[in-house]
Design an enzyme around this catalytic site. Structure first.
Site, PDB file in Angstrom:
ATOM      1  N   ARG A  93      -1.612 -22.296  17.064  1.00 55.02           N
ATOM      2  CA  ARG A  93      -2.088 -20.907  16.956  1.00 55.02           C
ATOM      3  C   ARG A  93      -3.591 -20.888  16.720  1.00 55.02           C
ATOM      4  O   ARG A  93      -4.060 -20.657  15.614  1.00 55.02           O
ATOM      5  CB  ARG A  93      -1.324 -20.170  15.853  1.00 55.02           C
ATOM      6  CG  ARG A  93       0.142 -20.021  16.223  1.00 55.02           C
ATOM      7  CD  ARG A  93       0.936 -19.350  15.149  1.00 55.02           C
ATOM      8  NE  ARG A  93       0.789 -17.909  15.139  1.00 55.02           N
ATOM      9  CZ  ARG A  93       1.422 -17.116  14.291  1.00 55.02           C
ATOM     10  NH1 ARG A  93       2.221 -17.624  13.383  1.00 55.02           N
ATOM     11  NH2 ARG A  93       1.252 -15.812  14.341  1.00 55.02           N
ATOM     12  N   ARG A 152       9.673 -13.749   3.985  1.00 51.09           N
ATOM     13  CA  ARG A 152       8.388 -13.289   4.529  1.00 51.09           C
ATOM     14  C   ARG A 152       8.585 -12.037   5.383  1.00 51.09           C
ATOM     15  O   ARG A 152       7.640 -11.291   5.605  1.00 51.09           O
ATOM     16  CB  ARG A 152       7.768 -14.377   5.406  1.00 51.09           C
ATOM     17  CG  ARG A 152       7.409 -15.631   4.641  1.00 51.09           C
ATOM     18  CD  ARG A 152       6.767 -16.641   5.538  1.00 51.09           C
ATOM     19  NE  ARG A 152       5.513 -16.121   6.076  1.00 51.09           N
ATOM     20  CZ  ARG A 152       4.697 -16.813   6.848  1.00 51.09           C
ATOM     21  NH1 ARG A 152       4.989 -18.065   7.165  1.00 51.09           N
ATOM     22  NH2 ARG A 152       3.591 -16.288   7.311  1.00 51.09           N
ATOM     23  N   LYS A 203       6.360  -5.111   8.749  1.00 55.29           N
ATOM     24  CA  LYS A 203       5.471  -6.149   8.199  1.00 55.29           C
ATOM     25  C   LYS A 203       4.228  -6.301   9.064  1.00 55.29           C
ATOM     26  O   LYS A 203       3.104  -6.349   8.565  1.00 55.29           O
ATOM     27  CB  LYS A 203       6.219  -7.494   8.150  1.00 55.29           C
ATOM     28  CG  LYS A 203       5.287  -8.701   7.987  1.00 55.29           C
ATOM     29  CD  LYS A 203       6.025 -10.019   7.962  1.00 55.29           C
ATOM     30  CE  LYS A 203       6.323 -10.647   9.286  1.00 55.29           C
ATOM     31  NZ  LYS A 203       5.235 -11.414   9.895  1.00 55.29           N
ATOM     32  N   ASN A 204       4.428  -6.369  10.377  1.00 54.60           N
ATOM     33  CA  ASN A 204       3.290  -6.672  11.253  1.00 54.60           C
ATOM     34  C   ASN A 204       2.366  -5.474  11.491  1.00 54.60           C
ATOM     35  O   ASN A 204       1.308  -5.611  12.102  1.00 54.60           O
ATOM     36  CB  ASN A 204       3.781  -7.291  12.573  1.00 54.60           C
ATOM     37  CG  ASN A 204       4.308  -8.701  12.339  1.00 54.60           C
ATOM     38  OD1 ASN A 204       4.093  -9.275  11.272  1.00 54.60           O
ATOM     39  ND2 ASN A 204       5.002  -9.254  13.316  1.00 54.60           N
ATOM     40  N   ASP A 250       9.591 -12.643  18.675  1.00 50.33           N
ATOM     41  CA  ASP A 250      10.109 -12.621  17.299  1.00 50.33           C
ATOM     42  C   ASP A 250      11.606 -12.312  17.223  1.00 50.33           C
ATOM     43  O   ASP A 250      12.191 -12.353  16.133  1.00 50.33           O
ATOM     44  CB  ASP A 250       9.329 -11.598  16.445  1.00 50.33           C
ATOM     45  CG  ASP A 250       7.907 -12.060  16.194  1.00 50.33           C
ATOM     46  OD1 ASP A 250       7.617 -13.259  16.379  1.00 50.33           O
ATOM     47  OD2 ASP A 250       7.066 -11.213  15.823  1.00 50.33           O
ATOM     48  N   CYS A 287       1.065 -24.180  12.041  1.00 38.83           N
ATOM     49  CA  CYS A 287       2.164 -23.227  12.000  1.00 38.83           C
ATOM     50  C   CYS A 287       3.357 -23.820  12.724  1.00 38.83           C
ATOM     51  O   CYS A 287       3.202 -24.430  13.777  1.00 38.83           O
ATOM     52  CB  CYS A 287       1.715 -21.937  12.669  1.00 38.83           C
ATOM     53  SG  CYS A 287       3.034 -20.773  12.833  1.00 38.83           S
TER      54      CYS A 287
HETATM   55  N1  EPU Z   1      -3.680 -17.289  21.073  1.00 36.73           N
HETATM   56  C1  EPU Z   1      -4.736 -18.119  21.428  1.00 36.73           C
HETATM   57  N2  EPU Z   1      -5.948 -17.903  20.828  1.00 36.73           N
HETATM   58  C2  EPU Z   1      -6.151 -16.915  19.902  1.00 36.73           C
HETATM   59  C3  EPU Z   1      -5.067 -16.068  19.552  1.00 36.73           C
HETATM   60  C4  EPU Z   1      -3.839 -16.288  20.155  1.00 36.73           C
HETATM   61  O1  EPU Z   1      -4.591 -19.019  22.267  1.00 36.73           O
HETATM   62  O2  EPU Z   1      -7.279 -16.780  19.392  1.00 36.73           O
HETATM   63  C5  EPU Z   1      -2.352 -17.493  21.711  1.00 36.73           C
HETATM   64  C6  EPU Z   1      -1.323 -17.975  20.674  1.00 36.73           C
HETATM   65  O3  EPU Z   1      -1.402 -19.375  20.497  1.00 36.73           O
HETATM   66  C7  EPU Z   1      -0.028 -17.520  21.292  1.00 36.73           C
HETATM   67  C8  EPU Z   1      -0.408 -16.223  21.999  1.00 36.73           C
HETATM   68  O4  EPU Z   1      -1.834 -16.249  22.136  1.00 36.73           O
HETATM   69  O5  EPU Z   1       0.425 -18.454  22.234  1.00 36.73           O
HETATM   70  C9  EPU Z   1       0.001 -14.977  21.264  1.00 36.73           C
HETATM   71  O6  EPU Z   1      -0.464 -14.987  19.934  1.00 36.73           O
HETATM   72  P1  EPU Z   1      -0.868 -13.647  19.179  1.00 36.73           P
HETATM   73  O7  EPU Z   1      -2.291 -13.740  18.799  1.00 36.73           O
HETATM   74  O8  EPU Z   1      -0.405 -12.484  19.956  1.00 36.73           O
HETATM   75  O9  EPU Z   1       0.020 -13.778  17.854  1.00 36.73           O
HETATM   76  P2  EPU Z   1      -0.417 -13.400  16.388  1.00 36.73           P
HETATM   77  O10 EPU Z   1      -1.272 -12.206  16.370  1.00 36.73           O
HETATM   78  O11 EPU Z   1      -0.894 -14.623  15.685  1.00 36.73           O
HETATM   79  C10 EPU Z   1       1.541 -11.727  15.962  1.00 36.73           C
HETATM   80  C11 EPU Z   1       2.662 -11.581  14.987  1.00 36.73           C
HETATM   81  C12 EPU Z   1       3.675 -12.680  15.226  1.00 36.73           C
HETATM   82  C13 EPU Z   1       4.187 -12.530  16.657  1.00 36.73           C
HETATM   83  C14 EPU Z   1       3.020 -12.591  17.643  1.00 36.73           C
HETATM   84  C15 EPU Z   1       3.436 -12.335  19.070  1.00 36.73           C
HETATM   85  C16 EPU Z   1       1.609 -10.601  13.060  1.00 36.73           C
HETATM   86  C17 EPU Z   1       1.166 -10.721  11.658  1.00 36.73           C
HETATM   87  N3  EPU Z   1       2.138 -11.684  13.627  1.00 36.73           N
HETATM   88  O12 EPU Z   1       0.981 -13.027  15.739  1.00 36.73           O
HETATM   89  O13 EPU Z   1       4.746 -12.428  14.316  1.00 36.73           O
HETATM   90  O14 EPU Z   1       5.081 -13.579  16.940  1.00 36.73           O
HETATM   91  O15 EPU Z   1       2.051 -11.598  17.291  1.00 36.73           O
HETATM   92  O16 EPU Z   1       4.054 -11.106  19.206  1.00 36.73           O
HETATM   93  O17 EPU Z   1       1.509  -9.528  13.646  1.00 36.73           O
HETATM   94  C18 EPU Z   1       6.598 -12.989  12.977  1.00 36.73           C
HETATM   95  O18 EPU Z   1       6.577 -11.827  12.523  1.00 36.73           O
HETATM   96  O19 EPU Z   1       7.553 -13.780  12.801  1.00 36.73           O
HETATM   97  C19 EPU Z   1       5.465 -13.469  13.785  1.00 36.73           C
HETATM   98  C20 EPU Z   1       5.230 -14.761  14.002  1.00 36.73           C
END
Ligand code: EPU
Length: 432
Positions: free
Chosen positions: A131, A412, A31-32, A320, A126
């Site tokens: 986030r 999802r 998915k990701n 995750d 969320c």
């Molecule tokens: N963060 C910030 N600012 C930003 C972006 C992120 O402070 O602009 C912080 C977040 O709040 C968090 C940390 O950085 O504390 C990590 O967030 P990240 O951006 O890595 O997460 P994401 O890209 O929103 C993806 C996966 C998530 C997974 C996380 C961490 C996808 C679509 N989603 O989310 O997957 O938990 O990386 O590995 O790729 C899931 O599949 O259940 C899921 C939530």
């Protein structure tokens, strides 16, 4: 369009436990990986064919977003064909589909580059924690995209950065989404060399880069913390197969450890699950890898040793899989702990597990888990995707009946869930 799965009302799952897992399943596409790769198809008007795409609610939300931009998207079994629509690409996206999923924000950069401007709704709150999108917006600014947040929308403009042919962006934290978003935008900056440091190194980032390379992009260093992108002004159509879902594989591996029997998982990449397998070894859980097949055997809980685990970015233990691992540790004698370093408040499942008789206490971002001999069925509330998976595993292991409310979050991220449970000799009842 075939196979569309829409979730408007939340269903319930009724589970009678304990049950024992035995059987063989094939892990679906990631998915990701699918989500950022689908967002990146905006970068070309040519035909893109993607294989091994899981038919999940989130993937269908991304398809809805692509259709809103004017793309034509067709399912053919697990293959998606993405083609140019009749009209010029539309870069104004409504709140509706964007609010459903944070990954939809990744279309902002590519749309702004394509049309010179874009207006994309800001994703909402969320349940796994705060986030923000500040890393995305600060990085895009360095790439020449200025954004203003007004009335819940991000209004972005691309001001061609003629003088700056070398751009350096250092991420404050190796965010998966921000790394993907910035790569997907930087590949289309002609004659510009972008260096991203402190990048995320997840296998899904490597998959996205390999996909972009197959479209003609020039990228180096994917899978490390420094990525270099040489921009171009044209990317081409391609045919690409995405990697298997390591989180789905890890979820069924944990289920197998708790409920097996013998659980055989096909289409698993060993290197992607290294951190979980390392924990299995420390705990004393038996597993075997042959080619791309993982076989997990459930063993007596009394033989297992507690562990202390910390979540972190890849190659560390993934957040995750944290809720699912917590169910396993709840059933291991002694004191284990899990420190959550990625989403520091991702503990919604703890109260629910405690209602089943688990002994978990959260202090700051660490859960202290004292193993119990059994869990007991209870009415439960699911709050997010991975918490739903954890509660389902707990319900299957528990004595008596469990009803999981709001369980649809699980669709999802887990394709063909009922089919796969049945193949593992597990039964659950689902109600709308
Ligand atoms: N963060 C910030 N600012 C930003 C972006 C992120 O402070 O602009 C912080 C977040 O709040 C968090 C940390 O950085 O504390 C990590 O967030 P990240 O951006 O890595 O997460 P994401 O890209 O929103 C993806 C996966 C998530 C997974 C996380 C961490 C996808 C679509 N989603 O989310 O997957 O938990 O990386 O590995 O790729 C899931 O599949 O259940 C899921 C939530």
């Amino acid at each position: 369009m075939k196979h569309r799965l829409e979730i408007e009302t939340m269903g319930k799952m009724k589970v009678a436990g304990p049950q024992y897992a035995n059987g063989e399943i094939t892990i679906s596409g990631s998915k990701n990986s699918a989500l950022p790769i689908l967002a990146a198809t905006i970068l070309t008007d040519e035909k893109v064919i993607l294989h091994n795409i899981p038919n999940l609610a989130d993937v269908n939300t991304m398809i809805e977003i692509l259709e809103n931009t004017g793309k034509k998207v067709t399912w053919e079994n697990s293959t998606l064909v993405i083609e140019k629509g009749e009209e010029k690409i539309n870069s104004i996206l409504p709140y509706g589909p964007v609010r459903k999923m944070r990954a939809s924000f990744n279309v902002l950069g590519p749309l702004t580059i394509r049309n010179g401007y874009a207006k994309v709704a800001l994703p909402g709150g969320c349940s796994i924690g705060v986030r923000p999108v500040n890393f995305h917006l600060e990085g895009l600014k360095k790439l020449g995209i200025e954004s203003k947040i007004e009335h819940g929308y991000t209004n972005s403009k691309f001001t061609e950065n003629n003088h700056q042919k070398k751009i350096h962006i250092s991420l404050p934290f190796p965010s998966v989404g921000a790394t993907e978003h910035l790569i997907t935008t930087a590949v289309m900056l002609k004659d510009t060399e972008t260096i991203l440091t402190n990048c995320a190194q997840e296998p899904e980032i490597v998959d996205l880069c390999n996909f972009l390379i197959s479209m003609g992009a020039r990228i180096e260093g994917q899978g490390s913390s420094n990525i270099k992108i040489y921009g171009t002004d044209r990317l081409y159509g391609t045919e690409y197969t995405i990697i298997p879902d390591r989180i789905e594989a890890g979820t069924y591996a944990i289920l197998g450890a708790i409920l097996g029997g013998k659980v055989t998982l096909n289409n698993v990449i060993e290197d992607h699950l290294f951190s979980l397998l390392d924990i299995f070894e420390k705990l004393g859980i038996h597993y075997e890898f042959k080619n791309n097949t993982l076989i997990v055997s459930g063993i007596s809980k009394m033989e297992l040793t507690p562990v202390d685990v910390e979540t972190s970015t890849f190659p560390g233990f993934p957040t995750d899989l944290q809720p699912q691992l917590m169910v396993l540790l709840s059933l291991i004698p002694g004191r284990s702990s899990i420190t959550e370093n990625v989403f520091k408040t991702r503990f919604n499942h703890v109260d629910e597990l405690n209602r089943m008789g688990a002994k978990i206490f959260v202090e700051s971002n660490t859960a202290i888990i004292t193993g119990v001999t059994k869990l007991s069925g209870a009415p439960l509330e699911a709050t997010d995707l991975r918490a739903s998976a954890a509660l389902l595993i707990a319900a299957l292991a528990a004595e008596g009946e469990t009803v999981i409310n709001n369980v649809d979050h699980i669709f999802r991220g887990y394709e063909k869930l009922f089919d796969k449970l049945e193949k593992l000799n597990l039964s659950v009842e689902y109600f709308e």
